[in-house]
Design a protein around this motif. Structure first.
Motif, mmCIF file in Angstrom:
data_model
loop_
_atom_site.group_PDB
_atom_site.id
_atom_site.type_symbol
_atom_site.label_atom_id
_atom_site.label_comp_id
_atom_site.label_asym_id
_atom_site.label_seq_id
_atom_site.Cartn_x
_atom_site.Cartn_y
_atom_site.Cartn_z
ATOM 1 N N SER A 367 67.869 45.799 28.015
ATOM 2 C CA SER A 367 67.516 45.253 26.841
ATOM 3 C C SER A 367 68.468 43.902 26.664
ATOM 4 N N ASP A 372 74.227 38.452 25.502
ATOM 5 C CA ASP A 372 74.419 39.388 24.519
ATOM 6 C C ASP A 372 75.552 40.223 24.817
ATOM 7 N N LEU A 376 79.286 40.480 22.245
ATOM 8 C CA LEU A 376 79.665 41.946 22.112
ATOM 9 C C LEU A 376 81.408 41.828 22.254
ATOM 10 N N THR A 402 67.258 53.051 24.578
ATOM 11 C CA THR A 402 67.286 51.710 23.398
ATOM 12 C C THR A 402 68.549 50.668 23.686
ATOM 13 N N ARG A 403 68.180 49.536 22.962
ATOM 14 C CA ARG A 403 68.975 48.621 22.995
ATOM 15 C C ARG A 403 70.448 49.087 22.187
ATOM 16 N N GLU A 404 70.135 49.836 21.259
ATOM 17 C CA GLU A 404 71.417 50.318 20.657
ATOM 18 C C GLU A 404 72.272 51.621 21.678
ATOM 19 N N ASP A 405 71.354 52.182 22.351
ATOM 20 C CA ASP A 405 72.228 53.014 23.367
ATOM 21 C C ASP A 405 72.715 52.099 24.299
ATOM 22 N N GLU A 406 72.510 50.949 24.839
ATOM 23 C CA GLU A 406 73.042 49.980 25.740
ATOM 24 C C GLU A 406 74.441 49.426 25.092
ATOM 25 N N GLU A 407 74.178 49.244 23.720
ATOM 26 C CA GLU A 407 75.463 48.584 22.960
ATOM 27 C C GLU A 407 76.672 49.614 23.069
ATOM 28 N N ARG A 408 76.245 50.790 22.551
ATOM 29 C CA ARG A 408 77.025 51.929 22.477
ATOM 30 C C ARG A 408 77.823 51.939 23.938
ATOM 31 N N ARG A 411 80.295 49.068 24.402
ATOM 32 C CA ARG A 411 81.561 49.414 23.413
ATOM 33 C C ARG A 411 82.527 50.540 24.005
#
Length: 417
Positions: A367, A372, A376, A402-408, A411
């Protein structure tokens, strides 16, 4: 010669769009008292009660002039082949060839012929086989009359493929491939004398340029069951003139059948068929074929990629194998090469892993993109590519969804470093 009239079959078997074009051509030719004939495969297929797809017209007159006259006021592209006294006419929904009746002579085996204007009998004599050397008159005085100087009708009835003269294969050895192709397509047999001459003249295949041989192979691959042609070519030792290492056994029928199944609703490409035909060759033989046939970059890449994937079968047979590892092994290779290995690989584990790649893994994407990651807090540079690779592996292996999983995950990577 039997008195046969095919006037009704012309209207039944030719595409409806062709009829007014032919009528116009006859009318224009008649002004100069020139005669027009439907020749070759069209006459053969009408007599066999088959649909006619190839429309070849022969004019006892100047075909180039007639082609230009036909094009006036029409939506048609005309291509003139002046050295061969031939014109191709491409309409939006139809194509046809128009040729001056001609005679041919060959200064040496394998070269293209010298062409001179002639009459219909000359033109039919230059053709490959008797079943393709018949004509149908399109002229008002004998419209529909079958013209058969060379016994084509009898050979049709007897289901024979026969050349017209004993030097035929020496003049043009591509006729060897065509003899096998027509024999198998029509479920005929090569006439005994023709087969003896075919075997005698097999060395003449060496006089033909590789690109012309490749064209004949493409025609074979366009047949409904090309494996029948290849098996027969193997029996007659024709295949050995492609490469001595090339053999055809029972496996080819199963492979080609599977190629048709997985290609539905389309037909398999010539590239896929060729990759399957050559799958059991080694890399050295593949390179010989690529050079000899003058294969283009796409086909050459597929044949080479197929060999490279075949070399990975041991790695691809390991169980269990992470989806990201399967992706790593197969990504970047041509689709036709991957399909070739799906069909031709023996280990079931290899086929399962390739199938998973084709059905699912090749479509997986992250995603997040490079922009992106920069947003970040990741600095532009090589680390962007590494982190995108990490994300893709995690996606493939189901570790992020999900996109949120990828962001986590990103990080977490930032914190860990």
């Amino acid at each position: 010669m039997e008195n046969i009239n095919l006037g009704l079959k012309i209207k039944e078997r030719l595409p409806a769009r062709a009829l007014p074009i032919i009528e116009k051509a006859v009318r224009l030719a008649g002004v100069r008292r020139e005669k027009l004939f439907l020749v070759g495969g069209a006459a053969r297929d009408m007599l066999l009660e088959k649909p006619v797809s190839d429309i070849d017209l022969v004019l006892e007159g100047n075909a180039l002039t007639l082609a230009n006259e036909l094009a006036q006021g029409e939506d048609v592209k005309v291509t003139l082949h002046k050295p061969f006294l031939t014109a191709s006419l491409q309409y939006p929904d139809l194509s046809l060839d128009l040729t001056t009746a001609r005679r041919e002579s060959y200064i040496r085996p394998g070269v293209l012929p010298d062409v001179q204007p002639g009459n219909l009998k000359d033109d039919l004599f230059r053709r490959d086989f008797s079943i393709n050397a018949m004509a149908i008159s399109l002229n008002s005085e004998d419209y529909g009359r079958l013209i058969d100087f060379y016994g084509g009708l009898g050979d049709l009835h007897n289901k024979l493929v026969r050349i017209l003269h004993e030097k035929s294969f020496r003049d043009d050895a591509t006729r060897i491939w065509r003899a096998v192709r027509y024999e198998q397509r029509l479920d005929f047999r090569i006439e005994e004398g023709t087969q003896a001459l075919l075997r005698r003249d097999l060395p003449m295949l060496k006089t033909i340029s590789g690109d012309r041989i490749w064209y004949e192979l493409e025609c074979v691959f366009g047949e409904e069951l090309p494996e029948k042609v290849m098996a027969r070519a193997g029996e007659l030792e024709v295949l050995a003139y492609l490469d001595p290492a090339l053999k055809v056994d029972g496996w080819l029928e199963a492979w080609f059948d599977e190629a048709r199944r997985i290609s539905l609703p389309q037909k398999p490409s010539a590239t896929l068929y060729m990759a399957l035909l050559t799958f059991n060759l080694d890399s050295e033989a593949i390179e010989r074929l690529i050079e000899y046939l003058k294969l283009d970059k796409t086909i050459s890449r597929t044949l080479r990629d197929s060999q490279k994937i075949k070399a990975l079968h041991e790695e691809l047979s390991e169980e269990p194998l992470q989806p990201s590892t399967i992706y790593l092994h197969l990504h970047g290779y041509s689709e036709e090469a991957i399909k070739t290995n799906l069909i031709a690989s023996e280990p079931a584990e290899v086929r399962r892993n390739i199938q998973l790649y084709l059905d699912e893994l090749r479509y997986v994407n992250t995603s997040l993109n490079g922009d992106d990651l920069i947003a970040l807090g990741i600095k532009a540079g090589p680390s962007i590519k590494l982190l995108l690779g990490l994300l893709l592996d995690a996606r493939l292996d189901g570790e992020v969804k999900t996109r949120e999983d990828e962001e986590r995950l990103i990080r977490t990577e930032i914190i860990s470093k």
